[in-house]
Design a protein around this motif. Sequence first.
Motif, PDB file in Angstrom:
ATOM      1  N   LEU A 203      38.858  41.708  25.374  1.00 54.87           N
ATOM      2  CA  LEU A 203      37.931  41.340  26.454  1.00 54.87           C
ATOM      3  C   LEU A 203      38.661  40.689  27.626  1.00 54.87           C
ATOM      4  CD1 LEU A 203      34.887  40.030  24.384  1.00 54.87           C
ATOM      5  CD2 LEU A 203      35.224  42.272  25.413  1.00 54.87           C
ATOM      6  N   ILE A 204      39.633  39.835  27.302  1.00 51.83           N
ATOM      7  CA  ILE A 204      40.424  39.194  28.365  1.00 51.83           C
ATOM      8  C   ILE A 204      41.162  40.271  29.158  1.00 51.83           C
ATOM      9  CG2 ILE A 204      42.479  37.755  28.794  1.00 51.83           C
ATOM     10  CD1 ILE A 204      41.487  36.015  26.362  1.00 51.83           C
ATOM     11  N   ASN A 205      41.805  41.192  28.447  1.00 48.72           N
ATOM     12  CA  ASN A 205      42.562  42.258  29.113  1.00 48.72           C
ATOM     13  C   ASN A 205      41.654  43.199  29.897  1.00 48.72           C
ATOM     14  OD1 ASN A 205      45.120  41.420  28.340  1.00 48.72           O
ATOM     15  ND2 ASN A 205      44.991  42.467  26.378  1.00 48.72           N
ATOM     16  N   LEU A 206      40.476  43.480  29.315  1.00 45.10           N
ATOM     17  CA  LEU A 206      39.536  44.367  29.997  1.00 45.10           C
ATOM     18  C   LEU A 206      39.071  43.728  31.306  1.00 45.10           C
ATOM     19  CD1 LEU A 206      38.213  47.107  29.665  1.00 45.10           C
ATOM     20  CD2 LEU A 206      36.323  46.008  28.468  1.00 45.10           C
ATOM     21  N   ARG A 207      38.816  42.432  31.270  1.00 44.94           N
ATOM     22  CA  ARG A 207      38.421  41.733  32.503  1.00 44.94           C
ATOM     23  C   ARG A 207      39.514  41.839  33.557  1.00 44.94           C
ATOM     24  NH1 ARG A 207      36.619  37.030  28.882  1.00 44.94           N
ATOM     25  NH2 ARG A 207      34.545  37.727  28.306  1.00 44.94           N
ATOM     26  N   LYS A 208      40.761  41.650  33.117  1.00 46.51           N
ATOM     27  CA  LYS A 208      41.892  41.736  34.050  1.00 46.51           C
ATOM     28  C   LYS A 208      41.967  43.128  34.666  1.00 46.51           C
ATOM     29  CE  LYS A 208      45.067  38.455  31.919  1.00 46.51           C
ATOM     30  NZ  LYS A 208      46.095  38.440  30.871  1.00 46.51           N
ATOM     31  N   VAL A 209      41.842  44.148  33.822  1.00 39.52           N
ATOM     32  CA  VAL A 209      41.926  45.531  34.299  1.00 39.52           C
ATOM     33  C   VAL A 209      40.778  45.824  35.262  1.00 39.52           C
ATOM     34  CG1 VAL A 209      41.861  47.957  33.593  1.00 39.52           C
ATOM     35  CG2 VAL A 209      43.120  46.325  32.223  1.00 39.52           C
ATOM     36  N   ILE A 210      39.587  45.321  34.940  1.00 35.78           N
ATOM     37  CA  ILE A 210      38.415  45.514  35.805  1.00 35.78           C
ATOM     38  C   ILE A 210      38.680  44.886  37.171  1.00 35.78           C
ATOM     39  CG2 ILE A 210      36.041  44.691  36.176  1.00 35.78           C
ATOM     40  CD1 ILE A 210      35.612  45.345  33.125  1.00 35.78           C
ATOM     41  N   GLU A 211      39.240  43.677  37.164  1.00 40.89           N
ATOM     42  CA  GLU A 211      39.540  43.018  38.447  1.00 40.89           C
ATOM     43  C   GLU A 211      40.620  43.783  39.213  1.00 40.89           C
ATOM     44  OE1 GLU A 211      40.378  38.965  37.360  1.00 40.89           O
ATOM     45  OE2 GLU A 211      38.304  38.678  36.699  1.00 40.89           O
ATOM     46  N   GLU A 212      41.646  44.246  38.496  1.00 40.22           N
ATOM     47  CA  GLU A 212      42.725  45.003  39.153  1.00 40.22           C
ATOM     48  C   GLU A 212      42.197  46.281  39.792  1.00 40.22           C
ATOM     49  OE1 GLU A 212      45.663  45.704  36.136  1.00 40.22           O
ATOM     50  OE2 GLU A 212      46.106  43.560  35.965  1.00 40.22           O
ATOM     51  N   HIS A 213      41.268  46.946  39.096  1.00 42.06           N
ATOM     52  CA  HIS A 213      40.710  48.211  39.602  1.00 42.06           C
ATOM     53  C   HIS A 213      39.544  47.963  40.556  1.00 42.06           C
ATOM     54  CE1 HIS A 213      42.823  51.248  37.090  1.00 42.06           C
ATOM     55  NE2 HIS A 213      43.054  50.175  36.360  1.00 42.06           N
ATOM     56  N   ASN A 214      39.199  46.684  40.734  1.00 39.73           N
ATOM     57  CA  ASN A 214      38.117  46.297  41.650  1.00 39.73           C
ATOM     58  C   ASN A 214      36.813  47.005  41.316  1.00 39.73           C
ATOM     59  OD1 ASN A 214      37.180  44.742  43.716  1.00 39.73           O
ATOM     60  ND2 ASN A 214      37.619  46.260  45.296  1.00 39.73           N
ATOM     61  N   ILE A 215      36.512  47.111  40.003  1.00 38.31           N
ATOM     62  CA  ILE A 215      35.280  47.770  39.594  1.00 38.31           C
ATOM     63  C   ILE A 215      34.141  46.768  39.628  1.00 38.31           C
ATOM     64  CG2 ILE A 215      34.097  48.775  37.593  1.00 38.31           C
ATOM     65  CD1 ILE A 215      36.540  50.413  37.115  1.00 38.31           C
ATOM     66  N   VAL A 216      33.040  47.185  40.234  1.00 40.12           N
ATOM     67  CA  VAL A 216      31.878  46.313  40.381  1.00 40.12           C
ATOM     68  C   VAL A 216      30.967  46.521  39.190  1.00 40.12           C
ATOM     69  CG1 VAL A 216      29.886  45.818  41.831  1.00 40.12           C
ATOM     70  CG2 VAL A 216      32.043  46.461  42.879  1.00 40.12           C
ATOM     71  N   LEU A 217      30.699  45.438  38.455  1.00 41.37           N
ATOM     72  CA  LEU A 217      29.798  45.527  37.312  1.00 41.37           C
ATOM     73  C   LEU A 217      28.441  44.983  37.744  1.00 41.37           C
ATOM     74  CD1 LEU A 217      32.279  44.194  34.637  1.00 41.37           C
ATOM     75  CD2 LEU A 217      31.708  46.557  35.141  1.00 41.37           C
ATOM     76  N   THR A 218      27.481  45.874  37.834  1.00 44.88           N
ATOM     77  CA  THR A 218      26.191  45.499  38.417  1.00 44.88           C
ATOM     78  C   THR A 218      25.295  44.856  37.387  1.00 44.88           C
ATOM     79  OG1 THR A 218      26.441  47.431  39.782  1.00 44.88           O
ATOM     80  CG2 THR A 218      24.290  46.404  39.759  1.00 44.88           C
TER      81      THR A 218
END
Length: 195
Positions: free
Chosen positions: A178-193
């Motif tokens: 989950l920590i890594n997934l959050r990092k990857v999400i931030e790096e890819h600038n994916i918006v979680l609605t």
Amino acid sequence: MMQYSTSDAALVRKYMDGDETALSTLINRHQQKLYSFIYSKVFDRTITEDVFQDTFIKVIRTLKRGKYNEEGKFLPWVMRISHNLVIDHFRKNSRMPKFEGKGDFSIFDVLKEDTLNAEKMLIKEQIESDVRELIHELPEDQKEVLIMRIYKDMSFKDIAEQTDVSINTALGRMRYALINLRKVIEEHNIVLTNY
């Protein structure tokens, strides 16, 4: 003045060959249908006008770069562009969940929501697709635990048994996933609605 009988494909070619009036003809021809399509998604005239303008800015850029190749399917192509811009609008203007490091990963609660309207369904599908792609970037052991927990709905006890590790190790892998997934999400600038 061009005749209405000139096909969309012919007008696109003329515009790409430098005839600026061809684009005006295309816009005038499809304006009402496209405007109604966008309005039916956003129910707001200002947003509709913004998306309409952004759609044709994108159309113009694509045509000027010579990237258009859907001959004879101009309107569906333009509607797809506007549809994607509508999704972007909803994603940008919805509240985003905050990621505090406690409990399970809130995005998956969001993804399990069943009662979604059409726009939110589209966004949900896009987010699910984005998240599935990102999960593949995780280390194998973390990915395995995350998939078992989220997609197969397995308990940590079952995960520990199936992967032949202690419950604490399974929990730890999930936490790191989950920590890594959050990092990857931030790096890819994916918006979680957040719905």
